[in-house]
Design a protein around this motif. Structure first.
Motif, short mmCIF file in Angstrom:
data_model
loop_
_atom_site.label_atom_id
_atom_site.label_comp_id
_atom_site.label_asym_id
_atom_site.label_seq_id
_atom_site.Cartn_x
_atom_site.Cartn_y
_atom_site.Cartn_z
N MET A 95 65.09 76.16 19.27
CA MET A 95 66.20 76.92 19.87
C MET A 95 67.38 76.00 20.16
N LEU A 96 67.09 74.93 20.90
CA LEU A 96 68.14 73.97 21.26
C LEU A 96 67.74 72.60 20.72
N SER A 97 68.69 72.02 20.01
CA SER A 97 68.39 70.72 19.46
C SER A 97 69.56 69.77 19.73
N ILE A 98 69.31 68.83 20.63
CA ILE A 98 70.36 67.88 21.02
C ILE A 98 70.06 66.55 20.33
N LYS A 99 71.05 66.04 19.62
CA LYS A 99 70.83 64.78 18.90
C LYS A 99 71.90 63.75 19.26
N ASN A 100 71.41 62.64 19.81
CA ASN A 100 72.27 61.49 20.07
C ASN A 100 73.59 61.86 20.76
N LEU A 101 73.49 62.66 21.79
CA LEU A 101 74.69 63.18 22.45
C LEU A 101 75.31 62.14 23.39
N HIS A 102 76.57 61.88 23.13
CA HIS A 102 77.35 60.97 23.99
C HIS A 102 78.51 61.76 24.58
N ALA A 103 78.76 61.56 25.87
CA ALA A 103 79.91 62.26 26.47
C ALA A 103 80.57 61.38 27.53
N LYS A 130 70.60 56.77 33.55
CA LYS A 130 71.78 56.16 32.96
C LYS A 130 72.17 56.80 31.64
N GLY A 131 72.15 58.11 31.62
CA GLY A 131 72.68 58.83 30.45
C GLY A 131 71.74 58.92 29.26
N ARG A 132 70.47 58.55 29.48
CA ARG A 132 69.51 58.69 28.39
C ARG A 132 68.20 59.28 28.90
N ILE A 133 67.49 59.94 28.02
CA ILE A 133 66.14 60.36 28.39
C ILE A 133 65.23 59.18 28.09
N VAL A 134 64.73 58.58 29.16
CA VAL A 134 63.99 57.33 28.98
C VAL A 134 62.49 57.56 28.97
N LYS A 135 62.08 58.71 29.41
CA LYS A 135 60.65 58.98 29.39
C LYS A 135 60.43 60.48 29.34
N SER A 136 59.45 60.91 28.55
CA SER A 136 59.08 62.31 28.51
C SER A 136 57.58 62.42 28.65
N GLY A 137 57.15 63.49 29.25
CA GLY A 137 55.71 63.67 29.41
C GLY A 137 55.42 65.11 29.74
N ARG A 179 74.69 58.90 27.14
CA ARG A 179 74.71 57.77 26.21
C ARG A 179 73.60 57.88 25.17
N GLY A 180 73.56 59.01 24.51
CA GLY A 180 72.58 59.19 23.45
C GLY A 180 71.39 60.02 23.89
N ILE A 181 71.65 61.29 24.19
CA ILE A 181 70.58 62.19 24.61
C ILE A 181 69.94 62.84 23.38
N ASN A 182 68.63 62.86 23.36
CA ASN A 182 67.89 63.60 22.34
C ASN A 182 66.93 64.54 23.04
N LEU A 183 67.00 65.81 22.66
CA LEU A 183 66.12 66.77 23.31
C LEU A 183 65.93 67.99 22.41
N GLU A 184 64.68 68.40 22.30
CA GLU A 184 64.37 69.61 21.52
C GLU A 184 63.73 70.62 22.46
N VAL A 185 64.29 71.81 22.50
CA VAL A 185 63.69 72.87 23.32
C VAL A 185 63.39 74.05 22.40
N LYS A 186 62.15 74.51 22.45
CA LYS A 186 61.78 75.64 21.59
C LYS A 186 61.65 76.91 22.43
#
Ligand SMILES: Nc1ncnc2c1ncn2[C@@H]1O[C@H](COP(=O)(O)OP(=O)(O)OP(=O)(O)O)[C@@H](O)[C@H]1O
Ligand SMILES: [Mg+2]
Lengths: 252, 428
Positions: free
Chosen positions: A1-9, A221-228, A18-25
């Motif tokens: 549904m949502l796919s965020i790739k290397n997002l900088h703002a 600090k602008g990144r997803i550093v851990k997921s679980g 500073r480089g967000i990556n996230l996939e939401v289904k």
């Protein structure tokens, strides 16, 4: 549904994301946690289309569309909903008042006929029950003199009215006492189905006992550093963020 | 300018007028000595009416030369509003064009020439609006030849609003029109009054009006001044109000169009327990210029004045707000509130706002505030994030901003009409 790739703002020349990556289904619940100032609200704002933020790199795809190309209203009409961390006061505009136009403009976008006053009101009544919100609150100037809890409840009521595909709930738990938290969470859960998704931003495990996440991400600090999984939230509640900061220290 | 003015005064001296002659002579003498405000005159420095008069108008008193017919007025009056419709053409009462269904025991409407012997007329005509207080009061007093006298009798609660339509027949000679009204509202009487300005055709007009209103004890008066007809209208008008004990006076001034509009609203609270409300809305576009000068003079204790003017400015429009509040030494326990808030929608629009409080009493509650700002981006974003288009979000916010002025309009038909006009304007 949502796919965020290397997002900088950036905002005001300062890089926040500073480089967000996230996939939401569809059907998923994600929780985003992280220390103050790490960029959680910024991410939510960029997704909702706040214009002060400048996206410098990366992409966001939502239901096959380039989300970043769309105006804020079109994102909402496509099904993105942001429950604001700090909902703004709008003197002279009541929730009922603007929601009627909002609901109908969303319907128009989808090629549906407008709701007449009667159907709109009955829809309101039904959704009001969901978050146990009072009619009188909805007739008052938006958020003017509302308590913190009332503001948050009102946000979720609007979500119930707009039936988004993707709900971004930015610290919807702050300002809610335990009873209100239960009611609001139950409301969110009732709206949940296999075709929509929820991203909750929170600092606390308590909310996640009600809105149970499939994934938990730590934004730092602008990144997803851990997921679980939801256990990560428990661990964070217990140990705080220092161990994560240490873990990622060398990477950043 | 002074030369032309003096000539006109000489001509005026030789011609008849139904205004009290003593005041008229005083006004002429004053004008001969002082003239009209020059470019730097403090009270008129942002609104150069003298220059406009000099360049574009003949100063000639507007005599109803052209015959205006009912057909010409159709669609221009507020037909759908049940009211006493009072038509004045070039400053002259036109009973044949008016529709007045008044019970003379309650309400009397007549031209000055018919009112000469009436006690209320004799007592108040030209007594409150002083020539020396304002050059344009002087000009009107000197050049108006007739006027409209309205008397609301003691104890009468006039149900239907009284609407005055000031029609400019706008002949080629570019005369100045000098409407002159005296409205005396008797003890414990109630009335709603509207002044509305209409130009036939597109021609530039210049209207210099004076409306004197007397509110006797316990009177309840709602007064509306509407300016939305002609983008090339020039207007300088004074509404001079005298309030007696426990009377309540509310003025609502709504300006949507006009080349150069100057509204002087002066309220003298000459007694205890009076209340006055001054609401204003200016919603401007293009090159419109609106200047609202208000003055409330608290002379006696225990009175309340409340003022709220709001402006929404687009294009190259300009606005001036000047709010004077005087609280005299005697006027203890005065409450006086003033607010002027403005939203600029374009970089080329501007507002000049100035509160002017002079307080000689010590036990008073006064507050004032002025703001000039842009649209609130946060609010806009919030509504857009809910699916509202930029245009409708903007219109909704501006409408909400203007609403607290419009909501106070107690004549439903006029409120609805204004709502529609405003929504249409804001949705552009
Ligand atoms: N309008 C702005 N102008 C300048 N800096 C901003 C602005 N908005 C946010 N920031 C900065 O961006 C950073 C991230 O802020 P953001 O609100 O996204 O954090 P957050 O993770 O939501 O924090 P919290 O948990 O406190 O809500 C912070 O350093 C903040 O000061
Ligand atoms: Mg935040």
């Amino acid at each position: 549904m949502l796919s965020i790739k290397n997002l900088h703002a950036n905002i005001e020349g300062k890089e926040i994301l500073r480089g967000i990556n996230l996939e939401v289904k569809a059907g998923e619940v994600h929780a985003i946690m992280g220390p103050n100032g790490s960029g959680k609200s910024t991410l939510a704002s960029v997704l909702a289309g706040r214009e002060e933020y400048e996206v410098t790199e990366g992409s966001v795809e939502f239901l096959g569309k380039d989300l970043l190309e769309l105006a804020p209203e079109d994102r909402a009409r496509e099904g993105v909903f942001l429950a604001f961390q700090y909902p703004v006061e709008i003197p002279g505009v009541s929730t009922t008042n603007f929601l009627k136009s909002a609901v109908n403009q969303v319907r128009e976008y989808k090629g549906l006929p407008p709701l007449d006053a009667v159907s709109f009101l009955s829809m309101m009544k039904e959704r009001m029950k969901l978050v146990e919100i009072d009619q009188s609150l909805l007739s008052r100037s938006l958020n003017e003199g509302f308590s913190g809890g009332e503001k948050k409840r009102n946000e979720i009521f609007q979500m119930a009215m707009l039936e988004p595909k993707l709900a971004l709930l930015d610290e919807t738990d702050s300002g809610l006492d335990i009873d209100a938290l239960r009611i609001v969470s139950q409301g969110v859960n009732k709206l949940k189905n296999k075709d929509n998704a929820v991203v909750v931003v929170t600092h606390y495990q308590r909310l996640l006992e009600y809105i149970v996440p499939d994934y938990v991400h730590v934004l730092y600090k602008g990144r997803i550093v851990k997921s679980g999984t939801k256990e990560l939230a428990l661990e964070l509640e217990e140990k705080g963020y220092d161990w994560i900061k240490e873990e990622v220290g060398e990477v950043l | 300018m002074q030369e032309v003015l003096n000539q006109r005064i000489e001509t005026a001296k030789a011609s008849a007028s139904y205004l009290p002659s003593e005041e008229r002579t005083k006004a002429m003498t004053w004008l001969q000595a002082n003239g009209l405000p020059h470019a730097k005159a403090e009270e008129y420095k942002y609104t150069h009416l003298t220059k406009v008069l000099e360049k574009e108008f003949s100063l000639q008193a507007g005599v109803a030369k052209s015959v205006v017919t009912k057909e010409q007025l159709s669609g221009l009056l507020f037909e759908s509003v049940e009211a006493h419709h009072v038509v004045l053409v070039d400053g002259v009462f036109a009973p044949e064009l008016s529709r007045i269904a008044a019970d003379s025991k309650q309400l009397e409407i007549s031209a000055f020439h018919e009112a000469q012997q009436k006690p209320a007329y004799l007592q108040y005509a030209a007594k409150e609006a002083h020539a020396e207080a304002d050059p344009f009061i002087a000009l009107n007093t000197a050049f108006a030849s007739n006027g409209l006298f309205i008397e609301v009798k003691r104890g009468a609660a006039v149900e239907l609003p009284v609407i005055l339509y000031h029609i400019s027949s706008a002949s080629d000679a570019k005369p100045v029109i000098y409407p002159r009204n005296l409205i005396v509202v008797g003890e414990n009487a109630q009335v709603k009054l509207v002044e509305h300005y209409i130009t036939l055709g597109e021609a530039a007009t210049f209207t210099n009006s004076v409306t004197e209103i007397v509110c006797q004890q316990d009177a309840l008066v709602d007064y509306y001044k509407l300016q939305f007809n002609n983008p090339s209208a020039h207007q300088v008008g004074t509404t001079q109000v005298l309030q007696v004990k426990k009377s309540v006076f509310t003025a609502t001034t709504v300006s949507l169009d006009g080349k150069m509009l100057r509204n002087n609203l002066n309220i003298v609270m000459d007694d205890e327990h009076c209340e006055s409300n001054m609401w204003g809305l200016y919603l401007l576009n293009g090159k419109s210029h609106v200047d609202n000068h208000t003055m409330v003079d608290h002379r006696k204790p225990n009175a309340l004045s409340n003022e709220n003017y709001k402006g929404i400015m687009d294009g190259n429009s300009t606005a001036v707000f000047n709010g004077k509040i005087f609280v005299r030494q005697d006027a203890q326990k005065t409450n006086a509130f003033q607010s002027n808030r403005n939203i600029l929608l374009s970089n080329d629009a501007s507002v000049n706002t100035k509160p002017q409080l002079e307080i000689w009493a010590d036990d008073v509650k006064c507050s004032h505030g002025c703001t000039i700002g842009q649209m609130d981006e946060e609010q806009l974003f919030y509504l857009r994030a809910r699916g509202l288009s930029y245009e409708s979000a903007r219109a909704m916010l501006l409408h909400a901003f203007a609403a607290d002025v419009i909501q106070n309009i107690k004549i439903e038909g006029i409120r609805t009409l204004l709502e529609e006009l405003i929504i249409e304007r804001l949705s552009k």
